[in-house]
Design a protein around this motif. Structure first.
Motif, short mmCIF file in Angstrom:
data_model
loop_
_atom_site.label_atom_id
_atom_site.label_comp_id
_atom_site.label_asym_id
_atom_site.label_seq_id
_atom_site.Cartn_x
_atom_site.Cartn_y
_atom_site.Cartn_z
N LEU A 138 93.52 -57.82 -14.69
CA LEU A 138 93.17 -59.24 -14.63
C LEU A 138 94.00 -60.03 -15.63
N CYS A 139 94.08 -59.54 -16.85
CA CYS A 139 94.83 -60.25 -17.89
C CYS A 139 96.32 -60.28 -17.55
N THR A 140 96.83 -59.20 -16.95
CA THR A 140 98.23 -59.17 -16.54
C THR A 140 98.50 -60.23 -15.48
N ALA A 141 97.58 -60.37 -14.53
CA ALA A 141 97.74 -61.40 -13.49
C ALA A 141 97.68 -62.79 -14.10
N ILE A 142 96.79 -62.99 -15.07
CA ILE A 142 96.72 -64.28 -15.76
C ILE A 142 98.03 -64.56 -16.48
N GLY A 143 98.62 -63.52 -17.09
CA GLY A 143 99.92 -63.68 -17.75
C GLY A 143 101.00 -64.10 -16.78
N VAL A 180 103.57 -63.51 -24.94
CA VAL A 180 102.49 -62.54 -24.72
C VAL A 180 101.14 -63.22 -24.87
N ILE A 181 100.15 -62.65 -24.18
CA ILE A 181 98.74 -62.99 -24.39
C ILE A 181 98.10 -61.78 -25.05
N ASP A 182 97.46 -61.97 -26.18
CA ASP A 182 96.89 -60.85 -26.93
C ASP A 182 95.44 -61.17 -27.28
N ILE A 183 94.54 -60.26 -26.93
CA ILE A 183 93.14 -60.38 -27.34
C ILE A 183 92.69 -59.03 -27.90
N ASP A 184 91.77 -59.06 -28.82
CA ASP A 184 91.24 -57.81 -29.35
C ASP A 184 89.80 -58.00 -29.81
N SER A 185 89.16 -56.89 -30.10
CA SER A 185 87.76 -56.90 -30.52
C SER A 185 87.59 -56.04 -31.75
N LEU A 186 86.77 -56.52 -32.65
CA LEU A 186 86.44 -55.76 -33.86
C LEU A 186 85.13 -55.00 -33.72
N VAL A 187 84.49 -55.08 -32.57
CA VAL A 187 83.16 -54.52 -32.40
C VAL A 187 83.25 -53.05 -32.06
N ALA A 188 82.50 -52.20 -32.75
CA ALA A 188 82.48 -50.77 -32.46
C ALA A 188 81.90 -50.51 -31.07
N ASN A 189 82.38 -49.41 -30.45
CA ASN A 189 81.94 -49.02 -29.11
C ASN A 189 82.23 -50.09 -28.04
N ALA A 217 92.61 -53.75 -38.35
CA ALA A 217 91.40 -53.06 -37.89
C ALA A 217 91.06 -53.37 -36.44
N ILE A 218 92.07 -53.29 -35.58
CA ILE A 218 91.86 -53.60 -34.17
C ILE A 218 91.19 -52.41 -33.49
N ARG A 219 90.04 -52.61 -32.89
CA ARG A 219 89.31 -51.52 -32.24
C ARG A 219 89.72 -51.40 -30.77
N SER A 220 89.64 -52.50 -30.02
CA SER A 220 89.98 -52.48 -28.61
C SER A 220 90.85 -53.69 -28.32
N ALA A 221 91.98 -53.47 -27.66
CA ALA A 221 92.95 -54.55 -27.53
C ALA A 221 93.57 -54.58 -26.14
N ILE A 222 93.88 -55.78 -25.70
CA ILE A 222 94.69 -56.00 -24.50
C ILE A 222 95.81 -56.95 -24.89
N CYS A 223 97.02 -56.56 -24.57
CA CYS A 223 98.17 -57.41 -24.80
C CYS A 223 99.05 -57.34 -23.55
N VAL A 224 99.32 -58.50 -22.95
CA VAL A 224 100.09 -58.53 -21.70
C VAL A 224 101.26 -59.50 -21.83
N PRO A 225 102.34 -59.25 -21.11
CA PRO A 225 103.48 -60.16 -21.17
C PRO A 225 103.25 -61.41 -20.34
N ILE A 226 103.96 -62.46 -20.71
CA ILE A 226 104.04 -63.68 -19.90
C ILE A 226 105.44 -63.69 -19.31
N PRO A 227 105.60 -63.21 -18.09
CA PRO A 227 106.94 -63.07 -17.52
C PRO A 227 107.46 -64.39 -16.96
N GLY A 228 108.74 -64.65 -17.20
CA GLY A 228 109.43 -65.77 -16.57
C GLY A 228 110.27 -65.27 -15.42
N ARG A 229 111.16 -66.10 -14.93
CA ARG A 229 111.99 -65.70 -13.79
C ARG A 229 112.99 -64.61 -14.17
#
Length: 546
Positions: free
Chosen positions: A286-291, A267-276, A249-261
């Motif tokens: 931002l999350c991609t840069a953190i990855g 991967v870094i994966d976060i999601d929200s169950l909150v409607a709207n 039941a993932i409503r809104s999600a961000i998943c980004v790779p953790i790249p090596g050489r």
């Protein structure tokens, strides 16, 4: 009925119902959405419903219109959960009463993936308590993201453990992106791209019974080497056939790779169950840069650990070589003594037997001293401090070296004050330290010409006990005076193990004291030990002149 809900601005908290059969003006002169914000134009923008859904049109206002932090150039599609900024007013586009129905298909089909960044239009049941993440002004968002990346970079630069890195990254991600749940997983098997969650985090601790992992999204991120943003992953065309997405039941999600050489590390994966709730493209960036920063930190940590391991193996090899050399010399001495004893027994000569036995005894003492020094150097310990009368320890050390000094015709002198007060020391440790100094001094002087002096006193001004071992040997070159405390460094060639002074300094430092060398080539050497009365030394005492 669709609505616009005001999150920020003068009209904060107001909800406007939107008709679907007419063009809706957004601005101060609007009948459907009459805003009172003076930074909003009278006709700032308008919404229009067509065959492809809702479109937001920019009507030439001076400060523009933004959807999820991205400026609208003429027109843009708007979806449920999108955030619309006009002036200082922030609105969210949503529907409070419409439910969602999704199909449950067990197949995972990666072939039908569409362009990264697309998100499906979805309506979800919500309430007034629904949480919506407000998008800041673009300039403010840029500065905020810069500060976050600086925070990540600074934090990771001081860490050299992969698990510590991943936990710190998840702390920052949760703090900045307000996820309901998230995890960081690392690739365990490159061939199958299987991942193992190393850090799992929940905002609600009651949810910890299940790890929210969508293999559909993860495999997409790893195979495409790109981040995924979805305002509703359950109906996103990229993942519409992924059973794990629907079950979680993932409503809104961000998943980004953790790249090596040269490969994706995880991967870094976060999601929200909150409607709207809708993450923005800026937050994906931002999350991609953190990855990327995380990948660099992991690679650097692994390189660091490999270098440390190589250095440890090299040090272990050097240690084994040095000890083997010392032990070999001692065994050769013992073998020589045993041969002399055996020959004396054949001749029935007690005089020759005594000579051989002395050789054996000397080398037994050497192997015993080497063993004690190895144990003392390799084991970290806290000294057991007891009030001790130093002259008693020093006289015991003199008794143990008298035979070696007599064999070499070396003169032993003492200047030990009998009136000095007891001091808190580890008696066994001090005994070993002083014995090492005396043995070194006897080895350093010439046969029949050598003089070794052991002295001790108490300095009432500095409240420190002082022990000195002085010899009239060849002295130590200035360039070697610091090296003599390094393990296995010896100026005595094959006669030394290179551990005695290293162990002595270690023991003295464990007491909170210090060791000093006073030496000139051709003029002998003095080694001075200073031990504090209170068992601790101040910074000034530790670094001050001797």
């Amino acid at each position: 009925m669709l609505t616009l809900y005001v999150l920020q601005g003068p009209d904060k908290g107001r909800r406007f119902d939107l008709p679907t059969d007419e063009v809706i003006n957004l601005g101060r002169s609007s009948e459907a959405v009459p805003l009172t914000d003076l930074s909003v134009s009278r006709r700032h923008a308008h919404l229009e419903h067509g065959r492809d859904g809702w479109m937001l049109w920019e009507d030439g206002s001076s400060n523009g219109v933004f959807i999820n932090g991205v400026k609208v150039n003429k027109a843009a599609k708007v979806k449920m959960g999108d955030q619309i900024r006009m002036g200082s007013t922030l609105l969210v586009f949503g529907s409070p009463n419409q439910a969602v129905t999704v199909s449950d298909n067990a197949a995972i089909d990666m072939k039908g993936a569409t362009k990264p960044g697309d998100s499906a239009i979805i309506s979800t049941t919500t309430s007034d308590d629904s949480v919506v993440l407000a998008a800041p002004e673009p300039s403010a968002a840029a500065m905020a993201h810069f500060r976050v990346l600086l925070q990540v970079s600074t934090a990771l630069s001081a860490l050299f453990d992969v698990d510590q890195i991943l936990n710190r990254v998840m702390d920052i991600v949760f703090e900045q992106l307000r996820a309901d749940r998230g995890f960081i997983a690392l690739v365990e098997d490159e061939a199958s791209a299987t991942v193992n969650p190393r850090v799992v985090r929940y905002r609600d601790e009651e949810q910890v019974t299940k790890i929210a992992v969508s293999q559909t999204i993860i495999q997409h991120v790893i195979s495409r080497k790109e981040g995924v943003l979805s305002s509703d992953a359950m109906t996103d065309q990229r993942f519409s056939k992924g059973k794990s997405v629907h079950n979680l039941a993932i409503r809104s999600a961000i998943c980004v790779p953790i790249p090596g050489r040269d490969r994706i590390l995880g991967v870094i994966d976060i999601d929200s169950l909150v409607a709207n709730f809708s993450y923005t493209r800026d937050q994906l960036r931002l999350c991609t840069a953190i990855g990327q920063l995380t990948g660099m930190a992991i690679e650097n940590t692994r390189l660091y650990q490999e270098n440390v391991q190589r250095e440890r193996l090299a040090a272990a090899g050097e240690t084994v070589a040095s000890l083997s050399h010392s032990i070999k010399n001692i065994l050769q001495g013992m073998r020589g003594g045993a041969d002399v004893v055996e020959l004396a027994l054949r001749k029935n000569s007690m005089e020759e037997a005594r000579t051989g036995w002395k050789m054996l005894e000397r080398n037994l003492d050497k192997i015993g001293a080497l063993t004690l020094n190895m144990l003392a150097y390799s084991k970290a310990r806290r000294p057991t401090l007891e009030m001790t009368h130093l002259p008693h320890i020093l006289n015991e050390c003199l008794e143990l070296v008298k035979t070696a000094a007599a064999d070499k015709k070396v003169t032993l002198l003492t200047e030990i004050s009998t009136t000095q007060p007891p001091v808190p020391v580890d008696a066994d440790g001090v005994h070993q330290a002083v014995l090492n100094l005396l043995v070194n001094a006897i080895d350093a002087v010439e046969t029949r010409q050598g003089v070794v002096t052991l002295s001790s006193d108490f300095d009432s001004v500095s409240q420190m006990a002082q022990i000195e071992v002085q010899d009239n040997g060849v002295g130590i070159a200035e360039k070697d005076q610091e090296k003599i405390f390094e393990p296995f460094f010896s100026t005595k060639g094959q006669r030394g193990t290179g551990l005695g002074l290293a162990v002595t300094r270690k023991i003295v430092e464990e007491h909170g004291g210090r060791i000093q060398v006073i030496s000139k080539v051709g003029q002998g050497t003095t080694i001075r030990l200073k031990l504090p009365l209170n068992g601790l030394m101040t910074a000034d005492q530790t670094h001050g002149p001797g």
